[in-house]
Each structure stands twice: as C-alpha cells, then as structure tokens.
Design an enzyme around this catalytic site. Structure first.
Site, PDB file in Angstrom:
ATOM      1  N   LYS A  67       0.850  -1.200   0.000  1.00 24.35           N
ATOM      2  CA  LYS A  67       0.000   0.000   0.000  1.00 24.35           C
ATOM      3  C   LYS A  67       0.883   1.247   0.000  1.00 24.35           C
ATOM      4  O   LYS A  67       1.906   1.279   0.690  1.00 24.35           O
ATOM      5  CB  LYS A  67      -0.912   0.011   1.228  1.00 24.35           C
ATOM      6  N   ARG A 111     -10.366  -1.408   6.856  1.00 23.89           N
ATOM      7  CA  ARG A 111      -9.533  -2.330   7.643  1.00 23.89           C
ATOM      8  C   ARG A 111      -9.168  -1.735   8.987  1.00 23.89           C
ATOM      9  O   ARG A 111      -8.938  -2.439   9.969  1.00 23.89           O
ATOM     10  CB  ARG A 111      -8.330  -2.810   6.850  1.00 23.89           C
ATOM     11  N   GLN A 139     -12.457   8.056   9.540  1.00 19.04           N
ATOM     12  CA  GLN A 139     -12.292   6.749  10.205  1.00 19.04           C
ATOM     13  C   GLN A 139     -13.482   6.418  11.107  1.00 19.04           C
ATOM     14  O   GLN A 139     -13.846   5.258  11.258  1.00 19.04           O
ATOM     15  CB  GLN A 139     -11.003   6.714  11.037  1.00 19.04           C
ATOM     16  N   ASP A 160     -16.487  16.002  18.584  1.00 19.53           N
ATOM     17  CA  ASP A 160     -15.451  16.463  17.663  1.00 19.53           C
ATOM     18  C   ASP A 160     -15.161  17.923  18.003  1.00 19.53           C
ATOM     19  O   ASP A 160     -16.036  18.642  18.479  1.00 19.53           O
ATOM     20  CB  ASP A 160     -15.928  16.335  16.201  1.00 19.53           C
ATOM     21  N   GLY A 215      -5.718   7.227  16.265  1.00 20.53           N
ATOM     22  CA  GLY A 215      -5.220   8.406  15.557  1.00 20.53           C
ATOM     23  C   GLY A 215      -3.703   8.514  15.480  1.00 20.53           C
ATOM     24  O   GLY A 215      -3.170   9.029  14.506  1.00 20.53           O
ATOM     25  N   ALA A 216      -3.006   8.055  16.523  1.00 24.14           N
ATOM     26  CA  ALA A 216      -1.546   8.219  16.544  1.00 24.14           C
ATOM     27  C   ALA A 216      -0.903   7.122  15.707  1.00 24.14           C
ATOM     28  O   ALA A 216      -0.933   5.953  16.071  1.00 24.14           O
ATOM     29  CB  ALA A 216      -1.038   8.161  17.981  1.00 24.14           C
ATOM     30  N   ASP A 217      -0.347   7.535  14.559  1.00 24.39           N
ATOM     31  CA  ASP A 217       0.285   6.549  13.686  1.00 24.39           C
ATOM     32  C   ASP A 217       1.537   7.128  13.037  1.00 24.39           C
ATOM     33  O   ASP A 217       1.909   6.744  11.934  1.00 24.39           O
ATOM     34  CB  ASP A 217      -0.707   6.032  12.636  1.00 24.39           C
ATOM     35  N   LYS A 221       2.960  11.739  17.485  1.00 23.05           N
ATOM     36  CA  LYS A 221       1.499  11.835  17.616  1.00 23.05           C
ATOM     37  C   LYS A 221       1.050  11.210  18.929  1.00 23.05           C
ATOM     38  O   LYS A 221       1.577  10.179  19.349  1.00 23.05           O
ATOM     39  CB  LYS A 221       0.814  11.099  16.462  1.00 23.05           C
ATOM     40  N   SER A 288      -3.331   1.208  17.957  1.00 24.08           N
ATOM     41  CA  SER A 288      -3.305   0.798  16.549  1.00 24.08           C
ATOM     42  C   SER A 288      -2.466   1.762  15.720  1.00 24.08           C
ATOM     43  O   SER A 288      -2.696   2.981  15.753  1.00 24.08           O
ATOM     44  CB  SER A 288      -4.738   0.787  16.008  1.00 24.08           C
TER      45      SER A 288
END
Ligand SMILES: NC(=O)c1ccc[n+]([C@@H]2O[C@H](COP(=O)([O-])OP(=O)(O)OC[C@H]3O[C@@H](n4cnc5c(N)ncnc54)[C@H](O)[C@@H]3O)[C@@H](O)[C@H]2O)c1
Length: 322
Positions: A67, A111, A139, A160, A215-217, A221, A288
C-alpha cells in the site's frame, strides 16, 4: 493475465463489513502465530508539504501486496481532500504478476475500523452498552460500522472539535453529540483525531472501559494523556510500529511509560497466546498504528469478489497479456 483496476465506486459495491472484520481478524491471527511477513512501514516525511507517505508491503498466506498511503491532516480544510488517500497493488507471489490495483482509501478506512472492532471483541467488557467516538472524520464511520457487526446494540455518543462535524456524524448514524467527558466515559471509546494534541485525559475514562487509540500513527502523535496509557493494560498491533509511531511512542520517549508495561500484541491475544481482558474493572487499550497485513487480507477478499462479479476494468498494464 490482465490487471484488474478497482475504483472506490467498485469497492463500495463489493465491501461488506462482516467480511472485513473476518479478514482482519484472520490477519491478526496469522500475525500472532508468526505466519505473516511484514517488513516495517517506510515513512517518507514531508513536513514542508504538511504530511507524509508510507509504503506498506506484506505477505500473508499465498498473497502479496503493497500500500502507498499518506497522512496530510490539513487536507480537508486546505484542499477539500481527505487526510488519508491510498493505492493498493496486489500481486501473485508465485509469478509476481500484478493481479490488481485497488483504491486503498476505502480499504484503509475499512480495515482500520475492522481492527478496532476485533480489539473490542477481545478486550472490551462483556455487556458493553455505549461506544464513544472522539473525532468524527473519515475513520469514525468505519470504526462504528465495524463495531456494529459485533456489537449491534451499542448506544453511540460522539464528540469532535468541530461541532458541525459531530452533529453530522450523529445524524448519519443515529447517535447523539455529547461533551467530551461523557463520550470518553463510554464502555468502548474510539479516538480518531489527527493526534497533534492530547484529547482524552485519564480522569475522563472509567474503570472497565476499553479504548481503541487509532489516531496516533506517526512519531510525535499522541491522543491520550500519558497517565491514561500507563493506567491501562496495553495491547499493541506491532512492537516495532507501535513503539516508533503509535500512541505509546511519546510516553515511551518521555519516560512516562516503560516497554515492560506493554502487555502484548492483538495477534497474540487473537491466537490465544495471551489472555484478552482479565478483570472487569481494568482499562484496556488497543494502540493501533495499522498493519500492512490488514490491508492485504481485505484487498484479497475484495479482489476475489471483484473477479467473481466481473467488477472493475481489466488492463494489460505491464504488457504480458498477448
Ligand atoms: N491506526 C490506523 O490504522 C490508522 C488508519 C488510518 C488513519 N489513522 C489516523 O487516524 C487519524 C484520523 O484520520 P481520519 O481520516 O479520520 O481524519 P479526518 O481528518 O477525516 O478526521 C479527524 C477528525 O478529528 C477532529 N479533531 C481534530 N482535533 C480534535 C480534537 N482535539 N478533539 C476532537 N476532535 C478533533 C477533526 O475535526 C476531524 O473531524 C489520523 O491521524 C490518521 O493518520 C490511523
């Protein structure tokens, strides 16, 4: 011998969230058993362009692919474009023939939602009744639809920074907008903000909750207060990725967390090598970062469905058909 090109519109017709959850759970199982091949993500950081690209190759049970995906948090406001867009290339590992090129954007969102739902299946308290979505962007829709496969009766609360976004989301999904404290106080909490600031404080989260920190990727972050991370039983998706760029990367770097406090990977839990939730009153946390094998598992299912349905366009892309 042609390559199948599958657009987002094609995938929307082919995608089923129950299939996505099943495929992604299978990918975590293979990961937990040590059966998947997944070199670390390659990051191409471009702060001067407000984002980054990542290349994510993997091999899983007779399928291979990669990807090419980005994260540009200001895209929606600046350019009216999604923060995350992607392409997926699926190849035959035996001959290296390019089987398909898919929209990877819908794939990523589906996913990611599926991974959180799988984590909640193994880590959330039995009888969970409420789900709180913190961040109601792209997401969040998939986080919720995947959860609804496994937990059809959850009451949905949303928050939000942008109240109009939260209201739109709540209207779409039949949930309600609530203050951050109330949303973070749900039985299952899913965070999917850009991760540029701490949003959820430890005091907001109740004992017994399960938190999916999505969110932290990327390095630096963080969405959760470090005290909350340290208070939780921490389940990561992959050691290398999570320590480098997951929710735990900042607390580890700052010394607020030690590596010894990481309980294990979701794959190990799915494979039965480690227990899931142990006590009703503990907080569980799924950190994640997004695994390449999640994409591959779902891309393969979508490709098989497309082939059966004759969906998409076939092209002799690399000149091997004649
Ligand atoms: N873990 C994974 O596998 C994975 C996969 C895809 C995306 N992501 C990450 O998830 C995050 C969200 O992605 P997206 O595509 O949904 O983005 P998005 O821009 O569509 O949505 C983000 C939402 O968060 C809201 N927000 C921003 N700051 C906030 C705050 N302080 N409090 C509450 N809400 C706030 C925004 O208003 C927006 O509605 C990104 O950081 C992305 O990189 C992770």
């Amino acid at each position: 011998m042609k390559t199948r090109i599958l657009s987002r519109a094609d995938l929307e017709k082919l995608l089923s969230m129950p299939d996505a959850v099943r495929a992604v759970e299978g990918a975590f199982l293979a990961h937990g058993r040590g059966e998947a091949l997944m070199p670390p993500k390659v990051y191409l950081s471009l702060p001067q362009h407000g984002g980054d690209f990542r290349a994510m190759p993997s091999y899983l049970d007779g399928a291979a692919g990669v990807k090419w995906v980005n994260s540009h948090p200001d895209n929606p406001k600046k350019h009216g474009l999604p923060a995350v867009m992607a392409l997926y290339v699926l190849s035959d590992p035996e001959t290296a023939r390019p089987l398909a090129i898919l929209d990877g954007t819908l794939l990523t969102a589906a996913r990611t939602g599926a991974a959180a739902a799988v984590a909640s299946r193994h880590l959330a308290r039995r009888g969970a009744r409420t789900i709180g979505l913190v961040g109601t962007g792209v997401q969040s829709r998939f986080l919720l639809s995947a959860h609804r496969v496994l937990f059809p009766d959850l009451e949905v609360l949303a928050h939000d920074l942008d109240p109009a976004s939260a209201a739109r989301f709540a209207g779409e999904v039949g949930g309600r907008v609530a203050p951050l404290d109330e949303v973070a106080g749900c039985d299952i909490v899913c965070t999917s903000t850009p991760g540029r600031e701490i949003v959820v404080r430890s005091a907001m989260v109740r004992d017994g909750a399960h938190v999916n920190a999505m969110g932290a990727d990327a390095p630096g972050k963080q969405e959760l207060e470090s005290a909350l991370v340290a208070r939780a039983r921490i389940v990561i998706d992959d050691h290398e990725q999570a320590t480098h760029s997951g929710e735990i990367n900042v607390p580890l770097h700052d010394g607020a967390l030690r590596e010894a406090q990481i309980f294990g990977t979701l794959g190990e839990v799915v494979a039965g090598k480690r227990p899931g939730r142990v006590r009703d009153d503990e907080i569980t946390l799924f950190d994640s970062t997004g695994l390449a094998i999640q994409d591959l598992a779902l891309a393969r299912v979508l490709f098989e469905r497309a082939r059966a349905a004759g969906a998409g366009v076939e092209l002799d892309l690399v000149g091997i058909a004649s």
